[in-house]
Motif scaffolding. Structure first.
Motif, PDB file in Angstrom:
ATOM      1  N   ARG A  38       0.664  -1.090   0.097  1.00  0.00           N
ATOM      2  CA  ARG A  38      -0.227   0.215  -0.065  1.00  0.00           C
ATOM      3  C   ARG A  38       0.898   1.095  -0.011  1.00  0.00           C
ATOM      4  N   LYS A  39       0.585   1.909  -0.989  1.00  0.00           N
ATOM      5  CA  LYS A  39       1.267   3.574  -0.801  1.00  0.00           C
ATOM      6  C   LYS A  39       0.962   4.323   0.403  1.00  0.00           C
ATOM      7  N   LEU A  40       1.971   5.046   0.570  1.00  0.00           N
ATOM      8  CA  LEU A  40       2.064   6.170   1.664  1.00  0.00           C
ATOM      9  C   LEU A  40       2.024   7.468   1.272  1.00  0.00           C
ATOM     10  N   LEU A  41       1.269   8.393   1.887  1.00  0.00           N
ATOM     11  CA  LEU A  41       1.329   9.535   1.432  1.00  0.00           C
ATOM     12  C   LEU A  41       1.927  10.486   2.419  1.00  0.00           C
ATOM     13  N   LEU A  42       2.920  11.433   1.900  1.00  0.00           N
ATOM     14  CA  LEU A  42       3.628  12.320   2.816  1.00  0.00           C
ATOM     15  C   LEU A  42       3.912  13.302   1.775  1.00  0.00           C
ATOM     16  N   ASN A  43       4.203  14.617   2.321  1.00  0.00           N
ATOM     17  CA  ASN A  43       4.566  15.586   1.528  1.00  0.00           C
ATOM     18  C   ASN A  43       6.053  15.359   0.999  1.00  0.00           C
ATOM     19  N   LYS A  44       6.567  16.027  -0.191  1.00  0.00           N
ATOM     20  CA  LYS A  44       7.690  16.017  -1.095  1.00  0.00           C
ATOM     21  C   LYS A  44       8.860  16.125  -0.043  1.00  0.00           C
ATOM     22  N   ARG A  45       9.069  17.262   0.835  1.00  0.00           N
ATOM     23  CA  ARG A  45       9.842  17.542   1.784  1.00  0.00           C
ATOM     24  C   ARG A  45      10.226  16.276   2.686  1.00  0.00           C
ATOM     25  N   GLU A  46       9.098  15.961   3.309  1.00  0.00           N
ATOM     26  CA  GLU A  46       9.227  14.701   4.334  1.00  0.00           C
ATOM     27  C   GLU A  46       9.622  13.360   3.437  1.00  0.00           C
ATOM     28  N   LEU A  47       9.212  13.130   2.109  1.00  0.00           N
ATOM     29  CA  LEU A  47       9.704  11.910   1.515  1.00  0.00           C
ATOM     30  C   LEU A  47      11.063  12.010   1.075  1.00  0.00           C
ATOM     31  N   ARG A  48      11.640  13.392   0.754  1.00  0.00           N
ATOM     32  CA  ARG A  48      13.032  13.497   0.396  1.00  0.00           C
ATOM     33  C   ARG A  48      13.989  13.179   1.604  1.00  0.00           C
ATOM     34  N   SER A  49      13.561  13.670   2.757  1.00  0.00           N
ATOM     35  CA  SER A  49      14.425  13.586   3.860  1.00  0.00           C
ATOM     36  C   SER A  49      14.448  12.224   4.429  1.00  0.00           C
ATOM     37  N   LEU A  50      13.265  11.673   4.375  1.00  0.00           N
ATOM     38  CA  LEU A  50      13.118   9.995   4.789  1.00  0.00           C
ATOM     39  C   LEU A  50      13.848   9.211   4.104  1.00  0.00           C
ATOM     40  N   GLU A  51      13.948   9.346   2.412  1.00  0.00           N
ATOM     41  CA  GLU A  51      14.630   8.567   1.548  1.00  0.00           C
ATOM     42  C   GLU A  51      16.213   8.843   1.895  1.00  0.00           C
ATOM     43  N   ALA A  52      16.596   9.857   2.226  1.00  0.00           N
ATOM     44  CA  ALA A  52      18.088  10.361   2.165  1.00  0.00           C
ATOM     45  C   ALA A  52      18.517   9.637   3.621  1.00  0.00           C
ATOM     46  N   ASP A  53      17.725   9.928   4.823  1.00  0.00           N
ATOM     47  CA  ASP A  53      17.971   9.087   5.838  1.00  0.00           C
ATOM     48  C   ASP A  53      18.108   7.698   5.929  1.00  0.00           C
ATOM     49  N   SER A  54      17.128   7.054   4.965  1.00  0.00           N
ATOM     50  CA  SER A  54      17.133   5.581   5.294  1.00  0.00           C
ATOM     51  C   SER A  54      18.000   5.116   4.404  1.00  0.00           C
ATOM     52  N   LYS A  55      18.748   5.560   3.560  1.00  0.00           N
ATOM     53  CA  LYS A  55      19.873   4.894   2.649  1.00  0.00           C
ATOM     54  C   LYS A  55      21.121   4.819   3.642  1.00  0.00           C
ATOM     55  N   THR A  56      21.155   5.574   5.035  1.00  0.00           N
ATOM     56  CA  THR A  56      22.040   5.329   5.825  1.00  0.00           C
ATOM     57  C   THR A  56      21.992   4.101   6.365  1.00  0.00           C
ATOM     58  N   PRO A  57      23.427   3.274   6.378  1.00  0.00           N
ATOM     59  CA  PRO A  57      23.252   1.861   7.042  1.00  0.00           C
ATOM     60  C   PRO A  57      22.942   1.721   8.030  1.00  0.00           C
ATOM     61  N   GLY A  58      22.251   0.987   8.762  1.00  0.00           N
ATOM     62  CA  GLY A  58      21.597   0.623  10.045  1.00  0.00           C
ATOM     63  C   GLY A  58      20.255   1.101   9.980  1.00  0.00           C
ATOM     64  N   TYR A  59      19.822   2.131   9.239  1.00  0.00           N
ATOM     65  CA  TYR A  59      18.599   2.797   9.570  1.00  0.00           C
ATOM     66  C   TYR A  59      17.424   2.214   8.472  1.00  0.00           C
ATOM     67  N   THR A  60      16.290   2.037   9.127  1.00  0.00           N
ATOM     68  CA  THR A  60      15.169   1.648   8.227  1.00  0.00           C
ATOM     69  C   THR A  60      13.709   2.314   8.902  1.00  0.00           C
ATOM     70  N   ILE A  61      12.726   2.187   7.871  1.00  0.00           N
ATOM     71  CA  ILE A  61      11.532   2.917   8.173  1.00  0.00           C
ATOM     72  C   ILE A  61      10.529   1.813   8.846  1.00  0.00           C
ATOM     73  N   VAL A  62       9.940   1.799   9.818  1.00  0.00           N
ATOM     74  CA  VAL A  62       9.016   0.991  10.647  1.00  0.00           C
ATOM     75  C   VAL A  62       7.732   1.673  10.862  1.00  0.00           C
ATOM     76  N   PRO A  63       6.436   1.043  10.536  1.00  0.00           N
ATOM     77  CA  PRO A  63       5.109   1.484  10.950  1.00  0.00           C
ATOM     78  C   PRO A  63       4.991   1.179  12.485  1.00  0.00           C
ATOM     79  N   ILE A  64       4.648   2.231  13.349  1.00  0.00           N
ATOM     80  CA  ILE A  64       4.393   2.140  14.749  1.00  0.00           C
ATOM     81  C   ILE A  64       2.962   1.862  15.279  1.00  0.00           C
ATOM     82  N   ARG A  65       2.016   2.766  14.475  1.00  0.00           N
ATOM     83  CA  ARG A  65       0.574   2.693  14.846  1.00  0.00           C
ATOM     84  C   ARG A  65      -0.197   3.060  13.637  1.00  0.00           C
ATOM     85  N   LEU A  66      -1.302   2.155  13.441  1.00  0.00           N
ATOM     86  CA  LEU A  66      -2.377   2.633  12.488  1.00  0.00           C
ATOM     87  C   LEU A  66      -3.696   3.064  13.256  1.00  0.00           C
ATOM     88  N   PHE A  67      -4.180   4.200  12.903  1.00  0.00           N
ATOM     89  CA  PHE A  67      -5.110   4.616  13.575  1.00  0.00           C
ATOM     90  C   PHE A  67      -6.180   5.423  12.655  1.00  0.00           C
TER      91      PHE A  67
END
Length: 155
Positions: free
Chosen positions: A85-114
């Motif tokens: 399923r596609k997640l919706l964020l604004n472009k600024r958040e997407l760009r910063s998340l993508e750059a940060d997640s490429k760092t070794p040892g970092y990942t993106i995990v879902p915490i809560r669905l509401f």
């Protein structure tokens, strides 16, 4: 004409394992692209975030392995339970998340669905760093200490 009152639904599905396995660096709230029967199942509380993770594909953020149970009255329109399923964020958040997640040892995990106050399904996600075995033992020790303190206060 009277305003239609939306019955507040308190759907709060958590990924309890995530806080044990990861240290959260930054959190975001993202919208999710869902079909009609998926949102109905979520409103009934029939979803799970076990073994769920997020990844980038063509500059878009996707969630994988999120289980939303079949809707009982769904007939032939029912959805696939574990589709991406596609997640919706604004472009600024997407760009910063993508750059940060490429760092070794970092990942993106879902915490809560509401379900938010407007009746929309939202997913809290976190940029996270995996904990070492020592950190996990420390977390368990702190949890046990808190339990002991609570017991002592009750008596």
């Amino acid at each position: 004409m009277a305003k239609k009152e939306i019955k507040q639904q308190h759907i709060n599905i958590k990924n309890k394992r995530a806080s044990f396995d990861y240290a959260f660096i930054d959190t975001f709230t993202a919208g999710i692209v869902l079909t009609g029967t998926e949102i109905k199942s979520i409103r009934q509380g029939k979803a799970s975030l076990v073994d769920t993770y997020c990844y980038f594909s063509n500059g878009e953020l996707w969630v994988k392995n999120m289980n939303i149970s079949l809707y009982l009255q769904g007939s032939y329109n029912n959805h696939t339970e574990r589709r991406e399923r596609k997640l919706l964020l604004n472009k600024r958040e997407l760009r910063s998340l993508e750059a940060d997640s490429k760092t070794p040892g970092y990942t993106i995990v879902p915490i809560r669905l509401f379900i938010n106050e407007k009746g929309l399904a939202k997913l809290d996600i976190a940029l996270a760093k995996g904990k070492k075995e020592f950190d996990k033992r420390q977390t368990l020790k702190e949890k046990e200490d808190r339990r002991e303190m609570d017991r002592a206060l009750k008596h």
